[in-house]
Design a protein around this motif. Structure first.
Motif, PDB file in Angstrom:
ATOM      1  N   VAL A  84       0.851  -1.197   0.000  1.00  0.00           N
ATOM      2  CA  VAL A  84       0.000   0.000   0.000  1.00  0.00           C
ATOM      3  C   VAL A  84       0.887   1.249   0.000  1.00  0.00           C
ATOM      4  CG1 VAL A  84      -1.872  -1.144   1.257  1.00  0.00           C
ATOM      5  CG2 VAL A  84      -0.134   0.124   2.546  1.00  0.00           C
ATOM      6  N   GLU A  85       0.247   2.375  -0.252  1.00  0.00           N
ATOM      7  CA  GLU A  85       0.930   3.657  -0.079  1.00  0.00           C
ATOM      8  C   GLU A  85       0.311   4.339   1.123  1.00  0.00           C
ATOM      9  OE1 GLU A  85       1.004   5.888  -3.709  1.00  0.00           O
ATOM     10  OE2 GLU A  85       2.203   4.338  -4.688  1.00  0.00           O
ATOM     11  N   GLU A  86       1.110   5.121   1.831  1.00  0.00           N
ATOM     12  CA  GLU A  86       0.653   5.853   3.022  1.00  0.00           C
ATOM     13  C   GLU A  86       0.042   4.887   4.041  1.00  0.00           C
ATOM     14  OE1 GLU A  86       1.719   8.757   3.328  1.00  0.00           O
ATOM     15  OE2 GLU A  86       2.292   9.028   1.240  1.00  0.00           O
ATOM     16  N   ILE A  87       0.868   4.003   4.538  1.00  0.00           N
ATOM     17  CA  ILE A  87       0.397   2.929   5.431  1.00  0.00           C
ATOM     18  C   ILE A  87      -0.269   3.473   6.697  1.00  0.00           C
ATOM     19  CG2 ILE A  87       2.726   2.610   6.432  1.00  0.00           C
ATOM     20  CD1 ILE A  87       2.069  -0.367   6.704  1.00  0.00           C
ATOM     21  N   ALA A  88       0.239   4.579   7.249  1.00  0.00           N
ATOM     22  CA  ALA A  88      -0.354   5.112   8.491  1.00  0.00           C
ATOM     23  C   ALA A  88      -1.803   5.528   8.242  1.00  0.00           C
ATOM     24  CB  ALA A  88       0.485   6.278   9.020  1.00  0.00           C
ATOM     25  N   THR A  89      -2.044   6.175   7.102  1.00  0.00           N
ATOM     26  CA  THR A  89      -3.413   6.585   6.760  1.00  0.00           C
ATOM     27  C   THR A  89      -4.289   5.350   6.548  1.00  0.00           C
ATOM     28  OG1 THR A  89      -2.431   8.454   5.621  1.00  0.00           O
ATOM     29  CG2 THR A  89      -4.749   8.042   5.161  1.00  0.00           C
ATOM     30  N   VAL A 105       0.315   1.465  14.841  1.00  0.00           N
ATOM     31  CA  VAL A 105       1.295   2.293  14.109  1.00  0.00           C
ATOM     32  C   VAL A 105       2.248   1.343  13.380  1.00  0.00           C
ATOM     33  CG1 VAL A 105       1.238   4.349  15.575  1.00  0.00           C
ATOM     34  CG2 VAL A 105       2.764   2.496  16.165  1.00  0.00           C
ATOM     35  N   PRO A 106       2.724   1.759  12.197  1.00  0.00           N
ATOM     36  CA  PRO A 106       3.612   0.870  11.435  1.00  0.00           C
ATOM     37  C   PRO A 106       4.926   0.646  12.173  1.00  0.00           C
ATOM     38  CG  PRO A 106       2.902   2.771  10.122  1.00  0.00           C
ATOM     39  CD  PRO A 106       2.422   3.010  11.493  1.00  0.00           C
ATOM     40  N   ARG A 107       5.512  -0.521  11.970  1.00  0.00           N
ATOM     41  CA  ARG A 107       6.826  -0.783  12.558  1.00  0.00           C
ATOM     42  C   ARG A 107       7.733  -1.378  11.488  1.00  0.00           C
ATOM     43  NH1 ARG A 107       6.644  -6.154  13.401  1.00  0.00           N
ATOM     44  NH2 ARG A 107       4.571  -7.051  13.560  1.00  0.00           N
ATOM     45  N   ASP A 111      13.276  -6.744   5.024  1.00  0.00           N
ATOM     46  CA  ASP A 111      13.453  -6.373   3.623  1.00  0.00           C
ATOM     47  C   ASP A 111      13.062  -4.925   3.318  1.00  0.00           C
ATOM     48  OD1 ASP A 111      14.565  -7.275   1.265  1.00  0.00           O
ATOM     49  OD2 ASP A 111      12.666  -7.951   0.418  1.00  0.00           O
ATOM     50  N   GLY A 112      13.366  -4.018   4.265  1.00  0.00           N
ATOM     51  CA  GLY A 112      13.188  -2.588   4.003  1.00  0.00           C
ATOM     52  C   GLY A 112      11.757  -2.099   3.996  1.00  0.00           C
ATOM     53  N   LEU A 113      10.859  -2.816   4.669  1.00  0.00           N
ATOM     54  CA  LEU A 113       9.446  -2.440   4.648  1.00  0.00           C
ATOM     55  C   LEU A 113       8.987  -1.900   5.998  1.00  0.00           C
ATOM     56  CD1 LEU A 113       7.989  -5.608   2.880  1.00  0.00           C
ATOM     57  CD2 LEU A 113       8.342  -3.355   1.835  1.00  0.00           C
ATOM     58  N   ASP A 114       8.057  -0.957   5.964  1.00  0.00           N
ATOM     59  CA  ASP A 114       7.268  -0.626   7.148  1.00  0.00           C
ATOM     60  C   ASP A 114       6.016  -1.482   7.065  1.00  0.00           C
ATOM     61  OD1 ASP A 114       8.983   1.231   8.229  1.00  0.00           O
ATOM     62  OD2 ASP A 114       8.139   2.876   7.042  1.00  0.00           O
ATOM     63  N   ILE A 115       5.651  -2.108   8.186  1.00  0.00           N
ATOM     64  CA  ILE A 115       4.575  -3.105   8.141  1.00  0.00           C
ATOM     65  C   ILE A 115       3.590  -2.912   9.297  1.00  0.00           C
ATOM     66  CG2 ILE A 115       6.118  -4.810   7.097  1.00  0.00           C
ATOM     67  CD1 ILE A 115       6.049  -6.303   9.826  1.00  0.00           C
ATOM     68  N   ALA A 116       2.394  -3.456   9.129  1.00  0.00           N
ATOM     69  CA  ALA A 116       1.414  -3.501  10.217  1.00  0.00           C
ATOM     70  C   ALA A 116       0.460  -4.656   9.935  1.00  0.00           C
ATOM     71  CB  ALA A 116       0.635  -2.196  10.296  1.00  0.00           C
ATOM     72  N   PHE A 117       0.080  -5.370  11.004  1.00  0.00           N
ATOM     73  CA  PHE A 117      -0.821  -6.522  10.855  1.00  0.00           C
ATOM     74  C   PHE A 117      -2.241  -6.167  11.281  1.00  0.00           C
ATOM     75  CE2 PHE A 117       3.255  -8.750  11.084  1.00  0.00           C
ATOM     76  CZ  PHE A 117       3.093  -9.752  10.136  1.00  0.00           C
ATOM     77  N   LEU A 118      -3.217  -6.771  10.595  1.00  0.00           N
ATOM     78  CA  LEU A 118      -4.628  -6.706  10.996  1.00  0.00           C
ATOM     79  C   LEU A 118      -4.959  -8.028  11.666  1.00  0.00           C
ATOM     80  CD1 LEU A 118      -6.192  -5.331   7.660  1.00  0.00           C
ATOM     81  CD2 LEU A 118      -4.863  -4.104   9.402  1.00  0.00           C
TER      82      LEU A 118
END
Ligand code: CMX
Length: 136
Positions: A84-89, A105-107, A111-118
């Motif tokens: 996705v783009e703009e993960i926080a939004t 909040v993303p963490r 492999d260079g990604l900001d991530i968040a789980f549902l």
């Protein structure tokens, strides 16, 4: 939110080297990176297939989420990650839609990604990860 593609499919394995050998020798993919994510208690290996990665996950701790998953359900598909783009939004919008978040909040992921789980209880039983290339 409008995910552009499936960024990766996470697969929980008990033996990373054995799993890499299957994907390389049988499917003909190439492992381009092995990386430990210590706060998630996993060692990961990545193989690219088209635009999508396969992320193999071996737990480094019997109390980690991947070890608990394998204990309960055995090896297998652990999560699906959407780019996705703009993960926080995306996370605020998802929470506003009534979905339970694991990460509000993303963490930093592998492999260079900001991530968040549902949470899988809010997503028909599939652990969904949102991810975005980390901005420099
Ligand atoms: N897919 C689907 N369901 C899952 C699941 C998964 N991967 N992992 C757990 N569940 C289910 C369990 O089966 C359980 O269901 P029941 O209540 O019906 O038995 C429920 O979710 C709760 O599971 P739990 O292990 O008892 O509870 P926890 O709260 O300790 O953990 C979860 C569940 C999903 C919140 C946890 O595994 C988590 O935080 N995962 C996200 C982090 C993660 O997986 N990191 C590794 C990836 C590393 C990376 O890519 O960076």
């Amino acid at each position: 939110m409008k995910p552009s593609h499936i960024e990766h499919i996470g697969i929980a394995v008990t033996n990373l080297e054995k799993a890499i050998a299957f994907y390389e020798n049988v499917l003909g993919l190439k492992c381009y990176k092995v990386e430990e994510v210590s706060d998630q208690k996993v060692k990961t290996a990545f193989l690219m297939v088209g635009e999508t990665k396969i992320e193999l996950l071996e737990s480094t701790d019997p109390e980690g989420p991947v070890a608990k998953f394998i204990e309960k359900r055995g090896e297998g598909i652990h999560h699906i990650a959407f780019a996705v783009e703009e993960i926080a939004t995306c996370l605020s919008e998802t929470e506003a839609a009534g979905v339970k978040l694991i990460d509000s909040v993303p963490r930093k992921g592998a492999d260079g990604l900001d991530i968040a789980f549902l949470h899988p209880k809010s997503t028909s039983g599939v652990l969904i990860e949102l991810c975005e290339n980390r901005k420099k």
